[in-house]
Write a protein that holds these residues in place. Sequence first.
Motif, PDB file in Angstrom:
ATOM      1  N   ASP A  93      45.530  33.660  46.952  1.00 35.93           N
ATOM      2  CA  ASP A  93      45.293  34.967  46.346  1.00 35.93           C
ATOM      3  C   ASP A  93      44.143  34.873  45.346  1.00 35.93           C
ATOM      4  O   ASP A  93      43.838  33.800  44.829  1.00 35.93           O
ATOM      5  N   ASN A  94      43.493  35.980  45.062  1.00 36.77           N
ATOM      6  CA  ASN A  94      42.463  36.083  44.023  1.00 36.77           C
ATOM      7  C   ASN A  94      41.252  35.177  44.259  1.00 36.77           C
ATOM      8  O   ASN A  94      40.595  34.757  43.303  1.00 36.77           O
ATOM      9  N   VAL A  95      40.976  34.849  45.524  1.00 37.47           N
ATOM     10  CA  VAL A  95      39.780  34.069  45.845  1.00 37.47           C
ATOM     11  C   VAL A  95      39.060  34.755  47.005  1.00 37.47           C
ATOM     12  O   VAL A  95      39.646  34.972  48.065  1.00 37.47           O
ATOM     13  N   LYS A  96      37.812  35.133  46.784  1.00 39.24           N
ATOM     14  CA  LYS A  96      36.999  35.704  47.857  1.00 39.24           C
ATOM     15  C   LYS A  96      36.366  34.549  48.619  1.00 39.24           C
ATOM     16  O   LYS A  96      35.549  33.821  48.056  1.00 39.24           O
TER      17      LYS A  96
END
Length: 443
Positions: A322-325
Motif C-alpha cells: 500500500d502507499n507505493v506508486k
Amino acid sequence: MAELASMPKYEAYKESGFEWIGEVPDSWELTKLGSCLFPVSIKNCPDLPLLSITRELGVIERDIENQDSNHNFIPDDLSGYKKLEKGQFGMNKMKAWQGSYGVSQYTGIVSPAYFVFNFTKSINPEFFNWAIRSKLYVSYFGSASDGVRVGQWDLSKDRMKAIPFILPSEKEQTAIANFLDIKTAQIDEAIAIKEKQIELLKERKQIIIQQAVTQGLNPNAPMKDSGVDWIGEIPEHWAYEPIKHSLKGIIDCEHKTAPFVDETDYFVVRTTNVKGGKLQMAGAKYTHEKGFTEWTRRGVPKVGDVLLTREAPAGEACLVPDNVKLCLGQRMVWLKIDRERLIPEFAISLIYSSIGRTYIDFLSSGSTVLHFNMADINNIPVVLPPLKEQQELVEFIRNESGKVDDGIEIQIQQIEKLKEYKTTLINSAVTGKIKVPELMADR
C-alpha cells in the motif's frame, strides 16, 4: 564477553597528537609508517604461487581455477610480478582506502602495481597486521587516499609514509597479538553459533509453511493423493491445479529499461527488490511521472496482487504494498489474482513452499540461468483449500512465521553487537586503550 570498560588500563597516557588515535600509553613509541617499512621489489619469480590482497582477508592464495573469484586478467608472462614473502607487508595501493592490505602468511607473487615492504623496526608481524587492518587504520587510509572518484583512489608512498603508527614494546606486541587471536576466535565462534541458529529458525519457518499449505490445520482431515509425487497427499476437499485458473491475467514488464531519476515518487521494481516473499527497498530506483505513465500503460499493479521475477533470479515473489506508486522493471511480472479463488498471501506461501520450489527447480534443471516464460508462470502448481480455510491458514502462517522472524531478528541484532564489540576490542587493544595481560606474551 567482558565489558571493555572493566578491563585494566595503563598507568599513564600521553596525547598522540592525532584525534583519530587519541591518548596512547606513555611508554609506547609514536612513529610513522615511513620509519617502520622499507619498500622492496623482487621480480622474476614466475613459478611461485599467485597471491591476492583482499579487503576481507588481507593476503590470500589465489584460486586460479575459480573463475568467479578471478576478475583480474592474469598474463601469460608473470616475470614482472613482485615477490611477497611470508611476514612481509603487501598492499593494493588502489584499494588501500578500503583495507586491501596485510601481512602475508604465504610466499608468492603479486601484481607489479602493488607495494611490498619489509619491517625496519622490531615489529611483531602479527601485531602489525592486527593494528593496520583495524577499522581505525582502514578509515585513516581512506582519508589519506585520493583520486577522481571512489573506486579509483590511489595512495602514494609519500602519503603512506606520513601515516602515524604507535608501537608498544616487543613483548607487549606479542601479548596483544596473542590476546586478539584468542578473543576474536571466541567472538567468531559465538557469531557462527548464532548464524547456525538463524539457519535452523529459517528451516523451522519453512516447515511451518510447508505443513500448513499441504496438510492444513486439521490433523484428522481425510486425505487424498494429489497425483503429484513431490506434493503427496492433500486434504480430500482441496483442489490441485495450475495457478492460471486463479488468475484474471498476467501483465508482463516492458522489455526495456525505465528512465531512472533522482526523484522518489515512482518506484521501479526490479528483480533485486524482490526476495524472500518481501519487497526490498534497498537499492531502489525511481522514474518520473512520464516514465511511470508509460510503464503502466497496461495497468497499475493493485495493492495485494503478486509481483513475480522472471529471471535473475526467477521465482521470487512479493505482494504489491500500500502507499507505493510502482511500475515493473525488466524481468518482472504482475499476477492479477482472482480473489474469489485464491488469497494472494496464500499464493506467496505456495510459491515458497516445496510445491512451488520443486517446480522451479525442475524448470532450472540443466540450465545456468532460469528464465520463466508465460507458459511456465501459468502452470505454477497451487493447492486450493476453500477461501475461508485459506484465510485461516494465512493467519496461522503469519502468526507462527512472525514468531520465528522475531527470533531471527534477535539473533541478527546479537550478531551485530558481537561484530561491534570485536571492532572496538581490536581498536582498543592496538591503541592501548586497554591493557592486555603480560602473560599473553607467553602463550
